[in-house]
Design an enzyme around this catalytic site. Structure first.
Site, PDB file in Angstrom:
ATOM      1  N   GLU A 188       0.835  -1.197   0.000  1.00 10.00           N
ATOM      2  CA  GLU A 188       0.000   0.000   0.000  1.00 10.00           C
ATOM      3  C   GLU A 188       0.875   1.253   0.000  1.00 10.00           C
ATOM      4  O   GLU A 188       0.464   2.301  -0.493  1.00 10.00           O
ATOM      5  CB  GLU A 188      -0.937   0.001   1.212  1.00 10.00           C
TER       6      GLU A 188
ATOM      7  N   HIS B 225       6.718 -27.568   2.305  1.00 10.57           N
ATOM      8  CA  HIS B 225       5.985 -28.644   1.645  1.00 10.57           C
ATOM      9  C   HIS B 225       4.976 -28.095   0.645  1.00 10.57           C
ATOM     10  O   HIS B 225       4.053 -28.809   0.230  1.00 10.57           O
ATOM     11  CB  HIS B 225       5.284 -29.510   2.699  1.00 10.57           C
TER      12      HIS B 225
END
Length: 560
Positions: free
Chosen positions: A364, A395
């Site tokens: 932002e 993973h």
């Protein structure tokens, strides 16, 4: 301004307005001829040379594609961008948010002395100190049981109603400091305008013991306003009377009249200053849920840690300045290596909300396409910030980090100690963080892959087919940010570190890091479209896609 022709297929968009930019391009070409493994092999003191301490944090930036010459050139780039002068202007309260003619003084909120800071001729420190004292008093009243609900029961549920910085910052801090939560206090958040958000909150709170905090500068932000009105009506439906609302609602707002009209007592309205942006506001009264949930002493410690990083950023030389270094390294990858994303990976489950908060702080702030003079940028600014906790990500998306075609620099955020000393869990967690940064740096060569497969007894033909798939390119950069343990002080320093990193990059990109006009357009259009969803006679006068979706909404909801 540089010419658009400077854009290349590789995505490199150098900051050619600075004299040292050409030397950085040449340095990049030289770096391309070596790799991180070789740089470590050539310099036994590389770790010592590319690391530093500040405000309870330790930064190892040795696994970056840089040499001492790179660091020197980046320091020159900062000097040419007048970063030291910009830091001075920031801290003395100049109107660095030039499009809104405001200073950006979130640092004043965590200042540990009474030295005056002037905004439009007024010293803001007395009001800051008075607000902190008011927060301290409220916290003591709630925790002691003196503040009671409409049936005389003490407060046990704190519900924060806000969105953006009024939600992400407090949530991240509270979740990050879970071990410090007061045992008799339960915390909840209502941010999304989605009815599911408020409906789920109602399942877990008790109207007799709930204290709602409505955080909205204007008291008119549609999500916060609607959620607050729904919560007030829920209280009334549960048996509270209109005069009881004052016992269960606080406000952090600059619109006192609207808050009083809502039913909040004037004494329970806390200030929200124009010189504090929402994404930098957790240090202000927006941090009320932090103090109420963790205790005022821990809120003070949070401010202290941030102040220590402020002082480091304000006084340290650029090439020994932790936030400035992170900012410069980010520019090095973004503008001279073509990296468009940056991953923040905390190896602490309590810090799972950190990437979400930093997305707003960074994207932002620097997601801009014009410079200070309103001219279109001809270079890239504002990378995509993303991440999640380790080891879960190993993973999932780490596959792309290791073997994908994109260059994505990584920050590993790792405490040396856990709040929960259970078996060998934390040493394994720490080992995984180290192994991931090492694997990104070192990789695995084709010869190493072949030798590994040969040890497994595969045939020559099988090895030749499989080995290319097991090659890990390596030479992928990362920083490691280490603290002894996640405490209020170290977390405060960590958040301030990233705030100042963002400011550093904004200065080099010549963008205003403190406005957010791009957020406003969607709000304006939403105000136009909402009546068309409610009133089936309202004309469909938008683009064909929007008109078609409005028609579908009306059709699906007709008669319900």
């Amino acid at each position: 301004m540089i010419n658009q022709s400077n854009r290349t297929i590789s995505g490199v968009t150098p900051l050619s307005q600075y004299p040292s930019s050409e030397a950085l391009l040449q340095e990049k070409q030289a770096i391309d001829q070596t790799n991180l493994k070789a740089l470590f092999a050539e310099d036994s003191k590389r770790f010592e040379q590319f690391s530093l301490k500040a405000a309870g944090l330790f930064l190892d930036y040795s696994k970056n594609l840089m040499t001492p010459e790179t660091l020197q050139l980046l320091g020159k780039l900062a000097e040419e961008a007048k970063l030291p002068e910009a830091i001075k202007r920031l801290f003395q309260g100049d109107k660095v948010n030039h499009t809104e003619q405001r200073p950006a003084l979130h640092m004043a909120l965590r200042k540990q002395d009474d030295e005056a800071i002037w905004v439009d001729g007024q010293d803001v420190m007395p009001e800051i100190k008075a607000t902190l004292a008011k927060i301290a008093t409220l916290t003591q009243q709630v925790h002691s049981g003196k503040w009671r609900g409409y049936t005389g029961k003490p407060i046990t549920h704190i519900i924060n109603i806000g969105i953006g910085g009024s939600f992400l910052g407090p949530k991240m801090i509270i979740e990050g400091l879970t071990p410090y939560i007061k045992p008799d206090i339960k915390h909840h958040y209502i941010a999304n305008i989605d009815p599911n958000d408020v409906a789920e909150a109602f399942k877990h709170i008790d109207p007799e013991t709930s204290l709602f905090i409505v955080a909205s500068k204007s008291f008119s932000t549609i999500e916060t306003k609607l959620n607050a009105e729904t919560c007030r009506q829920w209280m009334l439906d549960q048996g509270a009377k209109a005069e009881d609302i004052a016992k269960h609602f606080l406000a952090v707002s600059s619109n006192v009249d609207k808050a009083v009209e809502f039913g909040i007592h004037p004494d329970n309205i806390y200030p929200m200053w124009d010189w504090v942006g929402g994404r930098y506001s957790l240090w202000s009264a927006i941090g009320l849920p932090i103090a109420l949930t963790l205790g005022f002493d821990n809120f003070e410690a949070l401010l202290k840690g941030a102040y220590q990083m402020d002082e480091h950023f304000r006084t340290a030389p650029i090439t020994e300045n932790m936030p400035a270094l992170l900012g410069l390294i980010g520019v090095w990858y973004h503008n001279y290596h073509g990296a468009t994303a940056h991953a923040v990976l905390p190896y602490d489950q309590y810090l799972s909300e950190l990437p979400n908060h930093l997305q707003q702080v960074d994207m932002e702030s620097n997601g801009k396409s014009v410079n200070h003079d309103g001219e279109t940028l001809s270079y890239s600014s504002g990378p995509v910030i993303w991440g999640d906790t380790g080891t879960n990500g190993q993973h999932a998306y780490h596959q792309l980090l290791h073997q994908g075609t994109l260059l994505i620099p990584v920050d590993f955020v790792v405490p040396a100690q856990s709040h929960n000393d259970i078996g060998d869990h934390h040493p394994w967690l720490f080992a995984n963080a180290l192994s991931q940064s090492q694997a990104l740096m070192a990789g695995k060569t084709l010869d190493e892959a072949k030798a590994e497969l040969a040890e497994q007894g595969l045939s020559t033909e099988e090895i030749e087919k499989l080995a290319p798939h097991k090659v890990i390119p390596g030479n992928r950069p990362s920083n490691t940010i280490l603290m002894s343990k996640v405490t209020p002080e170290t977390l405060g320093a960590l958040v301030a570190l990233y705030e100042h990193k963002v400011f550093t990059q904004g200065m080099l990109w010549q963008v205003n890091s403190f406005d957010q006009w791009g957020v406003e357009l969607g709000k304006q259009l939403g105000n136009t479209l909402f009546p068309k969803l409610k009133d089936t006679d309202s004309p469909l006068d938008q683009d064909s896609s929007t008109n078609g979706l409005i028609s579908l909404f009306r059709e699906i909801n007709q008669g319900e």
